[in-house]
Design a protein around this motif. Structure first.
Motif, PDB file in Angstrom:
ATOM      1  N   ASN A 109       0.840  -1.198   0.000  1.00 58.61           N
ATOM      2  CA  ASN A 109       0.000   0.000   0.000  1.00 58.61           C
ATOM      3  C   ASN A 109       0.871   1.243   0.000  1.00 58.61           C
ATOM      4  O   ASN A 109       1.774   1.372   0.839  1.00 58.61           O
ATOM      5  CB  ASN A 109      -0.915   0.024   1.232  1.00 58.61           C
ATOM      6  N   ILE A 110       0.590   2.152  -0.923  1.00 58.09           N
ATOM      7  CA  ILE A 110       1.354   3.386  -1.034  1.00 58.09           C
ATOM      8  C   ILE A 110       0.403   4.569  -0.912  1.00 58.09           C
ATOM      9  O   ILE A 110      -0.704   4.552  -1.458  1.00 58.09           O
ATOM     10  CB  ILE A 110       2.092   3.458  -2.397  1.00 58.09           C
ATOM     11  N   LEU A 111       0.841   5.592  -0.210  1.00 57.14           N
ATOM     12  CA  LEU A 111       0.065   6.810  -0.030  1.00 57.14           C
ATOM     13  C   LEU A 111       0.700   7.954  -0.812  1.00 57.14           C
ATOM     14  O   LEU A 111       1.905   8.191  -0.701  1.00 57.14           O
ATOM     15  CB  LEU A 111       0.011   7.174   1.462  1.00 57.14           C
ATOM     16  N   ASP A 112      -0.114   8.650  -1.616  1.00 54.22           N
ATOM     17  CA  ASP A 112       0.342   9.844  -2.337  1.00 54.22           C
ATOM     18  C   ASP A 112      -0.369  11.047  -1.744  1.00 54.22           C
ATOM     19  O   ASP A 112      -1.596  11.168  -1.839  1.00 54.22           O
ATOM     20  CB  ASP A 112       0.035   9.708  -3.832  1.00 54.22           C
ATOM     21  N   LEU A 113       0.396  11.938  -1.137  1.00 53.61           N
ATOM     22  CA  LEU A 113      -0.168  13.117  -0.481  1.00 53.61           C
ATOM     23  C   LEU A 113      -0.178  14.309  -1.431  1.00 53.61           C
ATOM     24  O   LEU A 113       0.846  14.667  -2.001  1.00 53.61           O
ATOM     25  CB  LEU A 113       0.653  13.456   0.759  1.00 53.61           C
ATOM     26  N   GLY A 114      -1.357  14.940  -1.580  1.00 51.71           N
ATOM     27  CA  GLY A 114      -1.473  16.081  -2.466  1.00 51.71           C
ATOM     28  C   GLY A 114      -1.378  15.668  -3.924  1.00 51.71           C
ATOM     29  O   GLY A 114      -0.540  16.158  -4.673  1.00 51.71           O
ATOM     30  N   THR A 115      -2.274  14.797  -4.350  1.00 54.71           N
ATOM     31  CA  THR A 115      -2.117  14.126  -5.649  1.00 54.71           C
ATOM     32  C   THR A 115      -2.294  15.034  -6.853  1.00 54.71           C
ATOM     33  O   THR A 115      -1.765  14.757  -7.922  1.00 54.71           O
ATOM     34  CB  THR A 115      -3.077  12.923  -5.738  1.00 54.71           C
ATOM     35  N   GLY A 116      -3.058  16.126  -6.729  1.00 54.83           N
ATOM     36  CA  GLY A 116      -3.238  17.036  -7.870  1.00 54.83           C
ATOM     37  C   GLY A 116      -3.874  16.334  -9.056  1.00 54.83           C
ATOM     38  O   GLY A 116      -4.955  15.745  -8.955  1.00 54.83           O
ATOM     39  N   SER A 117      -3.191  16.347 -10.191  1.00 61.10           N
ATOM     40  CA  SER A 117      -3.688  15.690 -11.405  1.00 61.10           C
ATOM     41  C   SER A 117      -3.655  14.178 -11.303  1.00 61.10           C
ATOM     42  O   SER A 117      -4.186  13.480 -12.169  1.00 61.10           O
ATOM     43  CB  SER A 117      -2.855  16.117 -12.616  1.00 61.10           C
ATOM     44  N   GLY A 118      -3.018  13.658 -10.255  1.00 62.90           N
ATOM     45  CA  GLY A 118      -2.858  12.215 -10.099  1.00 62.90           C
ATOM     46  C   GLY A 118      -1.623  11.675 -10.778  1.00 62.90           C
ATOM     47  O   GLY A 118      -1.418  10.452 -10.817  1.00 62.90           O
ATOM     48  N   ALA A 119      -0.768  12.553 -11.296  1.00 63.89           N
ATOM     49  CA  ALA A 119       0.371  12.103 -12.099  1.00 63.89           C
ATOM     50  C   ALA A 119       1.268  11.119 -11.352  1.00 63.89           C
ATOM     51  O   ALA A 119       1.649  10.081 -11.907  1.00 63.89           O
ATOM     52  CB  ALA A 119       1.180  13.316 -12.569  1.00 63.89           C
ATOM     53  N   ILE A 120       1.610  11.430 -10.111  1.00 63.56           N
ATOM     54  CA  ILE A 120       2.493  10.543  -9.350  1.00 63.56           C
ATOM     55  C   ILE A 120       1.789   9.242  -9.009  1.00 63.56           C
ATOM     56  O   ILE A 120       2.295   8.143  -9.275  1.00 63.56           O
ATOM     57  CB  ILE A 120       2.990  11.245  -8.074  1.00 63.56           C
ATOM     58  N   ALA A 121       0.605   9.341  -8.428  1.00 65.43           N
ATOM     59  CA  ALA A 121      -0.129   8.149  -7.988  1.00 65.43           C
ATOM     60  C   ALA A 121      -0.447   7.220  -9.153  1.00 65.43           C
ATOM     61  O   ALA A 121      -0.268   5.997  -9.068  1.00 65.43           O
ATOM     62  CB  ALA A 121      -1.421   8.576  -7.290  1.00 65.43           C
ATOM     63  N   ILE A 122      -0.921   7.785 -10.248  1.00 64.41           N
ATOM     64  CA  ILE A 122      -1.331   6.969 -11.395  1.00 64.41           C
ATOM     65  C   ILE A 122      -0.120   6.329 -12.061  1.00 64.41           C
ATOM     66  O   ILE A 122      -0.171   5.159 -12.471  1.00 64.41           O
ATOM     67  CB  ILE A 122      -2.134   7.823 -12.389  1.00 64.41           C
ATOM     68  N   THR A 123       0.980   7.064 -12.164  1.00 61.73           N
ATOM     69  CA  THR A 123       2.184   6.499 -12.779  1.00 61.73           C
ATOM     70  C   THR A 123       2.702   5.320 -11.960  1.00 61.73           C
ATOM     71  O   THR A 123       3.074   4.276 -12.505  1.00 61.73           O
ATOM     72  CB  THR A 123       3.270   7.563 -12.929  1.00 61.73           C
ATOM     73  N   ILE A 124       2.718   5.475 -10.636  1.00 62.23           N
ATOM     74  CA  ILE A 124       3.153   4.370  -9.774  1.00 62.23           C
ATOM     75  C   ILE A 124       2.207   3.182  -9.931  1.00 62.23           C
ATOM     76  O   ILE A 124       2.640   2.034 -10.105  1.00 62.23           O
ATOM     77  CB  ILE A 124       3.204   4.816  -8.305  1.00 62.23           C
ATOM     78  N   ALA A 125       0.903   3.438  -9.878  1.00 65.99           N
ATOM     79  CA  ALA A 125      -0.076   2.355  -9.974  1.00 65.99           C
ATOM     80  C   ALA A 125      -0.010   1.667 -11.331  1.00 65.99           C
ATOM     81  O   ALA A 125      -0.187   0.441 -11.421  1.00 65.99           O
ATOM     82  CB  ALA A 125      -1.482   2.915  -9.733  1.00 65.99           C
ATOM     83  N   ARG A 126       0.249   2.423 -12.375  1.00 62.72           N
ATOM     84  CA  ARG A 126       0.322   1.846 -13.728  1.00 62.72           C
ATOM     85  C   ARG A 126       1.545   0.930 -13.867  1.00 62.72           C
ATOM     86  O   ARG A 126       1.471  -0.132 -14.474  1.00 62.72           O
ATOM     87  CB  ARG A 126       0.391   2.986 -14.746  1.00 62.72           C
TER      88      ARG A 126
END
Length: 277
Positions: A109-126
């Motif tokens: 499980n990873i937490l992305d704080l302040g995701t905005g456009s989701g660029a960081i979270a989505i790239t990691i998840a992808r």
């Protein structure tokens, strides 16, 4: 009638050629190779008007990403609006560091704080389909945009949560926390220059010395990390030493530092070795 070559010549003395090319590609819905191969292509009156309107806005400083509504980041294309920070190439260092720490087939499980456009979270998840990412933001408009990006990119191993940093998390713990928080001081003159003038201050500015958000993220992170979990974040060019002090004070060990191409520390972090009580 306007042609591709004519429009490129017309605007070259006023704006950077790359910006002209990007906006012309956007209006014509073509790629850069098409512009090169078809210099005599005739624009319609509607296309010419749309292109001139975009160029006028760009000349006034509006970022290309906001004009086209999209921005490339890592190996993906994200929708962006003026509600979120424009994803930047420098932040790809943060992605590379995170991906290097997570084995391809490792569930966590990873937490992305302040995701905005989701660029960081989505790239990691992808790139790590066995990982489940929790993406938080205080802005509802940002979360709606991030959800659209995840859906368009067919990324489903991610949850989007409205939260002021950790506030909505309760007792949940994570294997890793990642963040690209606001870290620019309110008096920084760069805020009056370039694209920053048009980006949301909520995503850029932290109080006092630019470290207020980082202080909160670092000091509270042990409450939400498993023992041995890690925290990684992007920070300003002159904040690495202060961030290391904050990490040490919060009990992090095996501190991490990553430098950009200019050999400036841009990413810091560490491992949480104690169980929060």
């Amino acid at each position: 009638m306007a042609t591709i070559a004519g429009e490129l010549r017309r605007w070259t003395d006023k704006l950077e050629r790359l910006d002209i090319s990007w906006l012309l590609q956007h209006v014509l819905d073509v790629n850069a190779a098409f512009l090169v191969a078809h210099p005599d292509y005739l624009l319609t009156a509607e296309q010419t008007q749309a292109f001139h309107e975009l160029m006028t806005k760009r000349a006034a400083g509006v970022p290309v990403a906001y004009l086209t509504g999209k921005q490339g980041f890592y190996d993906l294309i994200f929708e962006v609006t003026s509600d979120v920070l424009i994803p930047r190439p420098e932040t790809e260092l943060l992605i590379e560091t995170v991906l290097a720490m997570i084995p391809v087939n490792h569930p966590c499980n990873i937490l992305d704080l302040g995701t905005g456009s989701g660029a960081i979270a989505i790239t990691i998840a992808r790139h790590r389909p066995h990982v489940h990412v929790f993406a938080l933001d205080i802005s509802i408009n940002a979360l709606l945009l991030a959800r659209r990006n995840a859906g368009r990119l067919s990324v489903s191993n991610i949850d989007f949560v409205a939260s002021n940093w950790y506030a909505a998390l309760g007792a949940i713990r994570f294997d890793g926390i990642v963040a690209n928080p606001p870290y620019i001081a309110s008096a920084d003159p760069h805020l009056q220059q370039g694209d920053l003038r048009f980006e949301p201050m909520l995503a850029l500015v932290a109080e006092h010395d630019g470290l207020s958000c980082l202080r909160k993220i670092i000091s509270q992170a042990p409450q939400f990390l498993h023992q041995g979990g890690w925290l990684l974040f992007e920070h300003g060019y002159d904040q690495a030493a202060a961030c290391r002090q904050l990490l040490t004070a919060a009990g992090f060990t095996e501190l991490i530092r990553q430098s950009d191409f200019a050999q400036i520390d841009r990413v810091s972090g560490g491992y949480c070795q104690s169980i929060f009580r």
